[in-house]
Design an enzyme around this catalytic site. Structure first.
Site, mmCIF file in Angstrom:
data_model
loop_
_atom_site.group_PDB
_atom_site.id
_atom_site.type_symbol
_atom_site.label_atom_id
_atom_site.label_comp_id
_atom_site.label_asym_id
_atom_site.label_seq_id
_atom_site.Cartn_x
_atom_site.Cartn_y
_atom_site.Cartn_z
ATOM 1 N N GLU A 76 59.113 4.987 20.993
ATOM 2 C CA GLU A 76 59.504 5.813 22.139
ATOM 3 C C GLU A 76 58.340 6.691 22.600
ATOM 4 O O GLU A 76 58.419 7.915 22.599
ATOM 5 C CB GLU A 76 60.762 6.602 21.782
ATOM 6 N N HIS A 127 80.546 3.148 20.082
ATOM 7 C CA HIS A 127 79.245 3.681 19.692
ATOM 8 C C HIS A 127 79.190 3.879 18.189
ATOM 9 O O HIS A 127 80.078 4.516 17.616
ATOM 10 C CB HIS A 127 78.982 5.017 20.397
ATOM 11 N N HIS A 128 78.178 3.287 17.563
ATOM 12 C CA HIS A 128 77.931 3.473 16.132
ATOM 13 C C HIS A 128 76.550 4.077 15.944
ATOM 14 O O HIS A 128 75.558 3.347 15.891
ATOM 15 C CB HIS A 128 77.967 2.135 15.386
ATOM 16 N N GLU A 154 66.964 2.281 19.058
ATOM 17 C CA GLU A 154 65.994 2.505 17.965
ATOM 18 C C GLU A 154 65.871 1.329 16.996
ATOM 19 O O GLU A 154 65.627 1.536 15.807
ATOM 20 C CB GLU A 154 66.321 3.783 17.163
ATOM 21 N N GLU A 176 67.072 -0.886 22.985
ATOM 22 C CA GLU A 176 66.288 0.180 23.606
ATOM 23 C C GLU A 176 64.833 -0.062 23.187
ATOM 24 O O GLU A 176 64.067 -0.670 23.912
ATOM 25 C CB GLU A 176 66.816 1.537 23.163
ATOM 26 N N GLU A 199 66.391 8.516 29.130
ATOM 27 C CA GLU A 199 66.915 9.740 28.515
ATOM 28 C C GLU A 199 65.827 10.799 28.303
ATOM 29 O O GLU A 199 66.113 11.996 28.331
ATOM 30 C CB GLU A 199 67.598 9.408 27.186
HETATM 31 C C1 NOJ Z 1 69.424 8.070 20.896
HETATM 32 C C2 NOJ Z 1 69.896 7.028 21.852
HETATM 33 O O1 NOJ Z 1 68.816 6.416 22.526
HETATM 34 C C3 NOJ Z 1 70.826 7.684 22.827
HETATM 35 O O2 NOJ Z 1 71.219 6.760 23.817
HETATM 36 C C4 NOJ Z 1 72.010 8.246 22.090
HETATM 37 O O3 NOJ Z 1 72.814 8.952 22.999
HETATM 38 C C5 NOJ Z 1 71.566 9.199 20.993
HETATM 39 N N1 NOJ Z 1 70.557 8.592 20.189
HETATM 40 C C6 NOJ Z 1 72.722 9.602 20.091
HETATM 41 O O4 NOJ Z 1 73.144 8.501 19.348
HETATM 42 CA CA CA Z 2 66.494 6.412 21.740
#
Ligand code: NOJ
Ligand code: CA
Length: 708
Positions: free
Chosen positions: A180, A417-418, A488, A506, A512
């Site tokens: 990132e 979401h996990h 990640e 990602e 973000e």
């Molecule tokens: C990082 C992720 O890229 C993001 O999309 C997510 O909201 C946060 N982690 C929390 O899990």
């Molecule tokens: Ca991320």
């Protein structure tokens, strides 16, 4: 499917092979050429040419090995070889991806398999396989089953990529746990991987490797060749970073280690991922290349009818901008989750999720992602501990049963979401339970996350153990008919061909970062398709309309570093079968005219034309919606304004199309006037040209509907 393989098997008498013979492997149309030889010391070497210009000069290949489990040194496998046999073949076939940028992909390459054997007593064997395409080369190593090499460890892979000069390079620093980073653009001699570090605010700062850069590494030579180095089919092996010797421009493979410094544990027969060198004199060819996909195995999933590209909104950006929180209580001073006291700021409440479901239903958006629905978020960040999350216990204000009923009623899919917070051992124990819970409540897709240091401790996000974990997730979710989007994970290497339920990852610096950091430079999105996206789709989360964050809190200075129109263009230029409409419903409701593009845009394609592109500067792409006559165009620029003039000759001859053009406003500019846009309509056909002005940091999106 047509498959033509001509197999020529050349057997050589070993005695005749003491002098070095160079093997030349021409691509089907003789555009790319690879040369291979075993030199006088018995070392394998290769070279690559594009239209007879050198791309890779003589570069070595091989391995440093250790015994397993003693981890004592074993003689390396990098010299003392003979070529015992060479097989060559030509493949020319086509295949159809389950989803993708085009309907049909041609797979056309010449393959040589070099069977090497050591001259000494050990007589260990190593095969090196080359596939030469018209836009690049893939090669991999294979350890065949053999007596003197069975269970072993790779201490290092000694593959080199000897470049021809001080190329312009788009790079991010080597890191074993994160990708990132804001890419830097410098000549190779100015690569300083310890720079640019501070831009990764959530990096783990434990595994940055100052001497290396990550792949996909994009370069441009001063004679205007575009070169991309990456890998394909990363399975049961660590990811490859590259260390740079600035004296001779040799890049050397540096594999991500485990806690013992070991790179991979293998049992013969075993093979490495493909090392890929994609090359062209046109930047557009790099983006159009299907070589990485072609080097991956066909789908392992037989029935793929349940795999569906989709758009989604989510209880997500509101947490990133600080409007609400993932956690329910703010603090974790309760022994039982049900005893937590609500802070009043929780995002994933039943009522709020219903609001998103209503918005999705009204606007024909397929899904709603909900983050922060399960207990544990009071305590999840930066702890390096197990069992933070269990993936089946909702917070008291999230009524999973009611929401599942409501979503079904509204014909909207909830997306699970996990977040593992890096505790992968915990996740592995709970995967089956978690996926059964999803199925019970009607969830068909999951976004996983790996924020933080990995448990088992000592493992890295990009090491062999985690590579195997991501594949276990892809396989196990597939067995439950679940689609997956990983945040990640390691960067993509084309495995979505083999596991088409793995829709996106990602594995780069997403949108973000614009919410809570100094953000992504205006050239970021013009680089990513040449780097991260070479391996596969990215969940970049485009579609932010409220560009400046002071809207949420006057003290905030963060902003998205694009115009609003450029956010629309990203749905085309940042390919993914899974596209988020990432902003809040209330922000979209203020700009429903611009939101119309997000409603209309397709996520699966029959055709793609890369119209113009230059890494770091601009990209214009046109795509034809799957099974339809409609086309969509996205065009983006970096910090410089740009006039585009697009030839629409790809449209069907003799047909008229209604073009809706979503362009930057006259005085738009990513910094001072990012939300200014103009929408216009025009009837066009395949003889028309479209002229549009892109603002600094701007872009333009166009939908083209065939008029009946
Ligand atoms: C990082 C992720 O890229 C993001 O999309 C997510 O909201 C946060 N982690 C929390 O899990
Ligand atoms: Ca991320």
């Amino acid at each position: 499917m047509t498959k033509k393989i001509i197999s020529v098997c050349l057997l050589f008498a070993i005695a005749h092979l003491t002098k070095s013979q160079t093997y030349t492997i021409q691509s089907p149309n003789s555009i790319v050429k690879a040369e291979f030889l075993v030199n006088k010391k018995g070392q394998p070497e290769y070279r690559v040419y594009f239209k007879n210009k050198a791309v890779i000069e003589s570069s070595s290949m091989g391995f440093e090995l250790k015994e397993n489990p003693s981890l004592k040194d074993m003689p390396p496998m990098k010299d003392n070889f003979l070529v015992s046999r060479v097989d060559s073949s030509l493949a020319n076939d086509t295949w159809q991806p389950v989803w993708g940028e085009v309907k049909t992909i041609r797979n056309n390459f010449r393959q040589y398999i070099f069977h090497l054997i050591e001259k000494d007593n050990l007589q260990r064997r190593l095969n090196i396989i080359f596939r030469v395409f018209d836009d690049g080369v893939g090669f991999r190593y294979e350890f065949p089953s053999q007596k003197n090499l069975n269970v072993f460890a790779v201490a290092d892979e000694t593959t080199q990529f000897h470049l021809t000069g001080n190329h312009k390079t788009f790079w991010i620093p080597g890191d074993f746990d994160s990708n990132e980073f804001q890419p830097s653009v410098t000549n190779l001699s100015d690569v300083n991987a310890s720079d640019g570090k501070e831009v990764n605010e959530i990096a783990f700062k434990t595994s940055i490797d100052n001497k290396t850069v990550q792949t996909p590494l994009m370069m441009k030579t001063n004679n205007a060749l575009y070169i991309n180095i990456h890998e394909a089919a990363l399975v049961d092996y660590p990811a490859m970073n590259l260390s740079l010797n600035k004296n001779n421009y040799v890049l050397s493979s540096t594999l991500v280690p485990d806690a013992y410094g070991i790179k991979a544990y293998l049992i013969a027969p075993a093979k490495t991922p493909w090392r890929t060198i994609i090359v062209s004199d046109k930047a557009t060819d790099i983006l159009a290349s299907k070589t990485i996909l072609n080097l991956n195995e066909p789908s392992k999933i037989k029935n793929t009818t349940w795999i569906k590209p989709m758009k989604f909104v989510g209880v997500w950006w509101e947490m990133h901008v600080g409007k609400s929180t993932w956690d329910y209580a703010g603090t974790q001073d309760a022994s039982n989750a049900q005893d937590l006291q609500p802070s009043g700021r929780h995002g994933a409440t039943t009522a709020n999720v219903k609001r998103y479901i209503d918005f999705a239903a009204k606007n024909k958006i397929d899904g709603v992602l909900v983050e922060g629905w399960n207990t544990g978020w009071e305590d999840w960040f930066g702890k390096w501990k197990e069992n933070v999350f269990d993936f089946i216990t909702p917070y008291p204000d999230f009524d999973v049963k009611e929401l599942s009923r409501y979503a079904r009623l509204k014909n909207v899919k909830l997306i699970m979401h996990h977040e593992t917070s890096g505790a992968v051992s915990s996740y592995e124990r709970q995967m089956d339970t978690a996926y059964r819970f999803m199925k019970k409540f009607g969830y068909d897709a999951v976004k996983t996350g790996y924020v933080g240091r990995i448990i088992p401790r000592g493992e890295h996000h990009d090491g062999q153990w985690m590579i195997n974990h991501y594949l276990r997730v892809a396989e196990k979710t597939a067995s439950y008919n679940i689609m997956v989007d990983m945040h990640e994970p390691v960067r993509s290497t084309g495995l979505h061909r083999t596991y088409p339920n793995w829709l996106a990852s990602e594995a780069a610096r997403g949108n973000e970062f614009n919410a809570w950091s100094k953000g992504n430079n205006p050239d970021h999105e013009t680089i990513l398709p040449f780097t991260r996206l070479m391996g596969g789709p990215m969940d970049y989360t485009p579609g932010i309309f409220q560009i400046k964050m002071d809207k949420y809190d006057p003290k905030k200075t963060e902003q998205v570093h694009t115009t609003l129109a450029k956010q629309l263009a990203l749905y085309i230029t940042m390919y993914s079968p899974l596209q988020m409409a990432a902003d809040l419903p209330e922000n979209y409701e203020k700009h429903m005219d611009a939101f119309q593009f997000i409603k209309d845009v397709a996520v699966d394609w029959d055709d793609t034309r890369i119209i113009e592109a230059e890494p770091g500067d601009y990209i214009t792409i046109a795509r034809k919606a799957k099974g339809k006559q409609d086309w969509f165009i996205g065009s983006i620029t970096d910090e410089n304004a740009r006039d585009i003039n697009i030839n629409l000759d790809f449209l069907d001859k003799g047909k008229k199309y209604m073009a809706i053009i979503y362009a930057d406003g006259k005085d738009a500019d990513w910094k001072n006037n990012p939300m200014s846009y103009i929408i216009s309509k025009q009837t066009v056909d395949n003889t028309s040209r479209l002229s549009v002005k892109l603002a600094p940091g701007g872009g333009c999106a166009v939908s083209l509907k065939q008029v009946k």
